[in-house]
Enzyme design. Structure first.
Site, short mmCIF file in Angstrom:
data_model
loop_
_atom_site.label_atom_id
_atom_site.label_comp_id
_atom_site.label_asym_id
_atom_site.label_seq_id
_atom_site.Cartn_x
_atom_site.Cartn_y
_atom_site.Cartn_z
CG ASP A 232 -2.06 0.93 1.16
OD1 ASP A 232 -2.47 1.28 0.03
OD2 ASP A 232 -2.59 1.32 2.22
CD GLU B 213 -0.25 5.46 -4.14
OE1 GLU B 213 -1.05 4.53 -4.26
OE2 GLU B 213 0.22 5.80 -3.04
CG ASP C 188 -8.11 4.52 -0.13
OD1 ASP C 188 -8.07 3.29 -0.02
OD2 ASP C 188 -7.22 5.28 0.29
#
Length: 990
Positions: free
Chosen positions: A345, A348, A426
């Site tokens: 997670d 990015e 999300d």
């Protein structure tokens, strides 16, 4: 002066037709602006074998569609024009509509919590477009660059890429079908990793199950309630202070024991690992990484430190082989705790407390020469998540060569499917996101990533029972099937929404588990051949233009799933638009208004298994069921893949691939094995054939698998009677089904996001307004530019207004009443009038309108008005201030600034580095300021009455900016309200 695309160009601009060479295989071409540009291009990180992109092959073909280019300064702009009527798809992980014509996106991996339908950069980057030609043929176009890339599809039948020079463009096709294009693409970027069979079961996740006791309670409840589930996930709170590769000493004191308990009950355990490593001497991961010199550096050569969950963090430079190996070894040791899968997670990479939401583009990666060498972060940003997933995948393989890794990654790049599954980030617990989840999964599949799914029920906010049950009904048919929700929301397990919803979830999951033999077979084909798992309905007939925009149905091979994503309409009330040919409905005696309707294409056979509680319950000797739908010629065929469900024996021939056929001759249908592959022996098991007749009716026949089975067809009158009987039974089941009540779940946590916002659409603007929480505007889409200006979730941000100088004072959270709603199609000006009670006898009025005579303008007139101010106060209210508080999203934070001329005549540009700027007196903008995006080449102009606005505030946030207008602060009476009238317009910037 020359011209390009109808525009005059100067001497510092080069343009022309791209040069090409055939690569990879017949029908695939590489295009470059020139031979020099070909030599200057960076190595490919999308191709699984980058040499294939750079090696010319012998071919007699020439490309049908040749791109043109224009190079302006550092930008290379490439255009490909197709016939009128061409439809565009792909572009990777994108929200909004399935058909992408008219859209523009930017490949820049972004932590996009609570994204909307108009968000233009999400967590992954796929600079790829699938073009479906009017003939039904298809062609794919890949801009092979890792850098930020604009994909502009706003002009009909034209694909335009814009990114830093130089980069090649690869075209695939045109081929006879979109499936053929995806197969060819897979020969370039690789196929999806072969998932372990257990990973195709249901996954239950939450941020966070905060202790091992809670995890075991969740697992136990699944089994007690007979709801199928295979995997429990551990979010970030299992760690010791968010330190990766550690466990909290009190709440997760013995992870091996926890995993052993889960395994005994048929569950796997997946654990999160983020890239941010706590900057803390004495923490073994930090010390080891520092000793090996593997951190990303700042421009001055020192390790970059950015804040994430643990606080100050350093970040592994996955562009270096030594860093990837270092990480893989940590993963190998981590697996020894009984870890079954890993969740990457925040990769990015996401960084807190910065306008860009990520690290500076000036940061340095000391990358391997094969990846592009020493480059700044701007070059490697979009592939950081993929390289992390690769390192995690390789670490899991290193830990046990006899087990298939399972990695889930949030960030990715085209080609990530070689290492990891993904999910759609999300999302929000509302009906729009339920609907979008279908298109988002399909777009990823059309971009080479078949193993994806959404957070079922929505991550942010509280689902209602109706929404959750409907989402589960659709979600169980996605390739990846996981429920997940964020902290501070109500529970989102299948039993959390009442007995009616629980039963729908049970039926839905039992349906998925029966279909796992079919889904697993689809993944084997995807892994070995590059075919899609879930595909749009138009794949059944690419020539039919009416199928190209269907968003509420999709295909799993020959199985069509038709779902309702509207709150007031069950699947039984839908009239499906089916592809031409024979499509026969069926179920498992589980039909329900909140479950999708299933159709099998004529000419097809699919395998199904018994109802299970988890994948490990299945045995090769279980009864095998084949569902058969004959085509107009009385024939059908299908395939079943079987192996151990894990490991790599299948790659050495250790499997059984069975091709079944059925044929009707002289009123007898014969079902048999036509051929097999693999070294496995056929298990001794009973074969159950269900021959579909139409209307849900079917004939049942039993025999031994591997032997011919004959089914005598009844007479036509008997078939009609059987169909009539089955349809009555179906209708009775639907009528008797316990429908999920359309109510909210009581609970103090979270916000209900499932209500339907009010839409305002006219001229250049499309807005969404939620009266029930602050009357806020949550979406402000400028249609011509395809730009979503607001950064919002339903319960906070977006366009808000306050009644005081304090942040989030009364006005931003109260329930507003709709006073008047005018619709453009009714001949009125598109407008909405709201008012909310802000206490003390005051209301906040807001009139939102899109004028008919000025359709490019969005106008908002607001005021604080006294309604019931008592005589004891002299007819005057408390001290109030009308504070207009819009939060705008920054698509390109380093390329954005606020421009204005102040009242004193001076010109200003305010950039994000300035932090917060308060403008008063003659420093205020003289009635107008503009948010400029140099990358988009547009500006959002905000005009206002300087006599009403006493202060202007610019506040830069994480990927956002607030442009606030403040009235004076004073009491109001019935005759002296506070007012601010202002308007927005988007203009092009030269």
């Amino acid at each position: 002066m020359a011209e390009y695309d109808g525009e005059a160009v100067t001497a510092d601009v080069s343009f022309g037709t791209m040069v090409f060479e055939p690569v990879l295989e017949e029908g695939v071409f590489r295009f470059d602006c020139s031979e020099n540009d070909r030599d200057a291009a960076f190595p490919s990180l999308s191709f699984s074998d980058r040499k294939k992109r750079d090696t010319t092959i012998a071919s007699q073909k020439v490309p049908m569609y040749i791109p043109t280019f224009k190079c302006v300064q550092d930008q290379q702009i490439v255009s490909v024009e197709f016939p009128t009527g061409t439809s565009f798809y792909g572009t990777g992980e994108v929200s909004g509509m399935l058909e992408r014509t008219g859209k523009r996106v930017f490949t820049w991996n972004t932590d996009a919590w609570g994204y909307g339908s108009g968000t233009t950069s999400l967590y992954q980057s796929h600079p790829w477009v699938l073009a479906l030609l009017p003939s039904g043929e298809a062609l794919g176009v890949l801009a092979d660059t890792t850098r930020r890339c604009e994909i502009d599809l706003r002009k009909e039948s034209i694909i335009k890429f814009a990114a830093s020079a130089s980069y090649p463009v690869i075209t695939f096709g045109p081929f006879a079908s979109p499936t053929a294009v995806l197969i060819s693409l897979s020969h370039a970027i690789g196929t999806v990793f072969m998932p372990p069979k257990w990973s195709l079961g249901y996954h239950q996740c939450r941020w966070s199950y905060d202790s091992d006791a809670k995890v075991l309670k969740i697992a136990r409840t699944f089994r007690e309630k007979g709801i199928p589930c295979d995997v429990i996930w551990m979010d970030i709170d299992y760690m010791d202070g968010f330190r990766c590769f550690t466990f909290d000493k009190e709440r997760f004191s013995d992870p091996k024991s926890l995993v052993n308990d889960l395994h005994r009950n048929g569950f796997k355990a997946i654990w999160m690992l983020d890239p941010g490593i706590k900057h803390e001497e004495g923490y073994f991961v930090y010390d080891s990484g520092s000793e090996n010199d593997i951190w990303i550096q700042k421009a001055d050569g020192k390790p970059f430190v950015g804040e994430v969950w643990p606080g100050p963090c350093v970040f592994p430079d996955f562009t270096q082989e030594k860093a990837r190996l270092w990480w893989s070894k940590l993963v190998k040791e981590f697996i020894s705790n009984g870890v079954d899968g890993i969740w990457n997670d925040m990769n990015e990479p996401a960084i807190f407390k910065t306008v860009t939401k990520t690290m500076p583009e000036s940061n340095i990666h000391r990358g391997d020469d094969a990846l592009g060498g020493y480059q700044n972060h701007r070059h490697y940003h979009n592939v950081y998540g993929m390289l992390m997933a690769r390192s995690t995948y390789e670490g899991m393989k290193m830990a046990d060569e006899n087990k298939r890794p399972f990695v889930l990654t949030r960030a990715g790049f085209i080609g990530s499917q070689r290492y990891a599954a993904t999910w759609t980030g999300d999302n929000l617990s509302n009906w729009e996101h339920l609907h979008m989840s279908i298109s988002m999964v399909l777009q990823l599949g059309l971009s080479g990533q078949p193993l994806s799914g959404p957070d079922i029920g929505g991550f942010a906010g509280n689902a209602t029972p109706k929404l959750f049950g409907r989402w589960m009904g659709v979600g169980v048919m996605f390739p990846f099937c996981r429920g997940h929700s964020e902290t501070d929301t109500i529970d989102h397990e299948p039993w959390s929404f009442g007995k009616e919803c629980e039963e729908v979830c049970r039926l839905a999951l039992l349906r998925r588990y029966r279909l796992i033999p079919h889904i697993y077979t689809l993944f084997y084909m995807a892994h070995t051949k590059g075919t899609p798992v879930a595909s749009p309905t138009f794949f059944a007939d690419p020539k039919d233009p009416s199928l190209r925009t269907i968003e509420n149905s999709f295909l799993l091979g020959p199985l069509l799933v038709h779902a309702s994503t509207l709150p007031g309409q069950g699947s039984d009330e839908l009239q499906p638009l089916l592809p031409k040919g024979i499509w026969l409905p069926f179920d498992f005696n589980d039909s329900h208004p909140d479950l999708p309707t299933l159709y099998l294409q004529g000419g097809s056979i699919i395998p199904v298994g018994p109802p299970l509680q988890h994948v490990g319950e299945a045995s090769p000797t279980d009864d095998l069921t084949l569902i058969v739908a004959l085509d107009e010629h009385g024939k059908a065929e299908g395939v079943l893949f079987e192996d151990s469900g894990d490991g790599y024996e299948f790659s050495q021939g250790g499997y059984l691939l069975t091709y079944y056929v059925a044929e009707l001759q002289s009123s007898v249908v014969t079902v048999k094995v036509s051929r097999t592959e693999g070294s496995w022996n056929r298990p001794k098991r009973q074969l159950h054939v269900q021959l579909l007749l139409g209307g849900g009716a079917m004939l049942d026949a039993w025999g031994a698998d591997g032997y011919e089975l004959e089914i005598v067809m009844p007479s036509k009158p008997d078939v009609l009677n059987l169909i009539c009987k089955t349809e009555k039974e179906y209708k009775s089941r639907i009528e008797c089904a316990k429908r999920i009540p359309d109510v909210e779940v009581s609970g103090k946590k979270g916000i209900d996001l499932s209500k339907i916002p009010i839409d305002l659409k006219s001229g250049d603007w499309a807005l969404k307004v939620v009266p029930w929480i602050g009357g806020r505007i949550i979406s402000m889409m400028h249609v011509p530019s395809g730009t979503q200006w607001l950064h919002s979730r339903v319960d906070i941000n977006g366009y808000e207004e306050y009644s005081g100088v304090e942040y989030r004072s009364a006005g931003c959270s109260e329930e507003y009443t709709v006073i008047q709603r005018n619709l453009e199609h009714a001949g009125e000006e598109e407008s909405l009038i709201l008012e909310g009670d802000v206490g003390g006898g005051l209301v906040l009025e807001r009139h939102i309108s899109i004028p008919k005579d000025i359709p490019m303008v969005l106008r908002i007139d607001s005021g604080i008005v006294a309604r019931k101010v008592g005589a004891g106060s002299g007819g005057f209210s408390r001290l109030v201030c009308l504070r207009v508080h819009p939060m705008f999203t920054l698509l390109h934070p380093t390329e954005v600034f606020v421009s204005f001329v102040s009242i004193d005549g001076s010109k200003h540009e305010v950039w994000p580095e300035s932090g917060e700027t308060l403008l008063e007196g003659n420093d205020r903008p003289n009635g107008e300021w503009m948010l400029v995006d140099r990358c988009l080449r547009v500006g959002l102009v905000n005009r206002f009455n300087v006599n009403e606005v006493f202060k202007c505030l610019i506040h830069w946030g994480t990927g956002t900016v607030n442009l606030e207008l403040w009235s004076e602060e004073r009491p109001v009476s019935k005759v002296t309200p506070l007012k601010i009238s202002h308007e927005y317009e988007v203009i092009e910037i030269p």
